[in-house]
Design an enzyme around this catalytic site. Structure first.
Site: not given
Ligand code: LMR
Length: 402
Positions: A130, A211, A246
């Site tokens: 992420w 996570d 989510k």
């Molecule tokens: C995403 O990955 O799009 C979501 O988890 C929102 C974010 O905060 O980035």
């Protein structure tokens, strides 16, 4: 002083949402930020949430502060979802939970806790991960590293490379693992692979930080917890950062948690005192509303049943859109294989589109996807935008390159 500031670059994910809002093209499509859309392209407030809010509005009689770690009823509900109601960890009081502003807040509290009590630890993330992960942990002062996760095709887990990298990690290093619905790839380890990860974590004496932002989006609540529970069988200590953005659709209420699992109750309780210190110097104590909704729903059998039903509907719609996307791409670009998209789990897929292609999708077609691997939010696909999306990918990008 501020005159000397050049603007910071836009956020890799949320910045796209802002650009999308400002795009005047009526046919624009937003597949960037991870927000669920229903078949009509709306992000609904769940029925169970509306009902819980109605009850809360009626019953609420003060707006005093919560405790630093937040609501005890919420913390208990979080732990029961993570481990299952009858788990040894719960019975032994080995887990403590603090309510946090979103999963992101939980990650930052976990990072501050690590840096305060175990400074200088290395924290390992899958490559890719992420977009915000590395920034959060680096901002807390920790040193961030990457371990390989996907193979050269970008479509499968490179499990051998992942395990080999774990061999190089030092005792006490922290390894961040996505419990399910890996963000950004949608590629998760199998049950057997989780067993091997759990054993490697123990052998290397690593601290797993899990996570867990998508429970119920890949499989059932129980199926999605298999990785976490497998880790717990082998490892007495873990950190878990979870989120209800989510699976409850509570994005803007910021409802998350950090849970510490320790070898015994006394150590868990002591860890919570340090988590509390990290929270107090940051945001003092959490906002109440979102967590109150979650606790209300999870502690009422009828509302809980309705939630599970609504969650199943969201999961099934995403799985269906994966299949529809693959079929539509087959008809438009038969020589390109997109079958892998149907095998992946959760909201996201790594499309494999290059940075140039991602850029062209945006500038030419007003289709917004994340640069990192051409991450597509499958939950943003609908009957209305699927044709346009697939035509743009096929005609604009793939067929031309043939
Ligand atoms: C995403 O990955 O799009 C979501 O988890 C929102 C974010 O905060 O980035």
């Amino acid at each position: 002083m501020f005159e000397s500031l050049a603007p910071a670059p836009p956020d890799a994910i949320l910045g796209l949402g802002e650009a999308f809002k400002n795009d005047p093209n009526p046919r624009k499509i937003n597949l960037s930020v991870g927000v669920y859309k229903d078949a009509r392209g709306q992000t609904p407030v769940l029925r169970c949430v509306k009902e819980a809010e109605r009850r809360l509005l009626e019953q609420e009689n003060n707006k005093s502060y919560l405790s630093i770690e937040g609501s005890a009823a919420y913390g208990k509900s979080v732990r029961e979802l993570l481990f299952g109601t009858d788990h040894d960890i719960i019975r032994g009081g080995r887990a403590v939970t603090a309510q946090t502003p979103g999963g992101t807040g939980g990650l930052r509290v976990a990072a501050d806790f690590l840096q305060r009590k175990f400074p200088g630890r290395r924290v390992w993330f899958s490559k890719p991960t992420w977009d915000n992960h590395l920034n959060i942990f680096a901002s807390a002062g920790l040193s961030v590293e990457s371990y390989p996760y996907i193979d050269r095709t970008g479509r499968e887990l490179d499990f051998d490379a992942m395990l080999a990298a774990m061999e190089t990690m030092a005792a006490g290093d922290v390894i961040v693992l996505h419990a399910c619905c890996h963000n950004p790839t949608g590629i998760d380890p199998s049950g057997e692979q989780w067993e091997r990860i759990a054993r490697a974590v123990r052998a290397r004496q690593l601290l797993p930080l899990v996570d867990f932002a998508y429970q119920g989006f890949g499989g059932t609540l129980e199926q999605d917890a298999v990785g976490l529970r497998t880790l717990c069988q082998q490892n007495p200590e873990l950190l878990i950062c979870s989120s209800f953005s989510k699976n409850f659709g509570l994005y803007n209420e910021r409802v998350g948690a950090v849970t510490v699992v320790a070898a015994d109750k006394a150590s868990a309780d002591a860890a919570l005192t340090h988590i509390r210190v990290c929270i107090r110097v940051n945001y003092s104590n959490p906002p109440s509303h979102g967590a109150a909704i979650v606790a209300t729903v999870l502690n009422d059998p009828a509302l809980r049943g309705e939630w599970e039903q609504e969650l199943t509907e969201m999961r099934q719609r995403i799985a269906e859109m994966r299949v529809r996307f693959v079929q539509t791409m087959k008809s438009k670009a038969p020589r390109h294989d997109f079958d892998f998209i149907a095998r992946q789990k959760g909201m996201f897929s790594f499309s494999g589109l290059t940075p140039m292609q991602v850029d062209e999708l945006r500038t030419k077609y007003s289709i917004y996807v994340v640069l990192n691997g051409g991450r597509i939010n499958v939950a943003g696909m609908t009957d209305d935008n699927l044709e346009t999306l697939c035509s743009a990918i096929a005609e604009g990008l793939l067929n031309r390159a043939d």
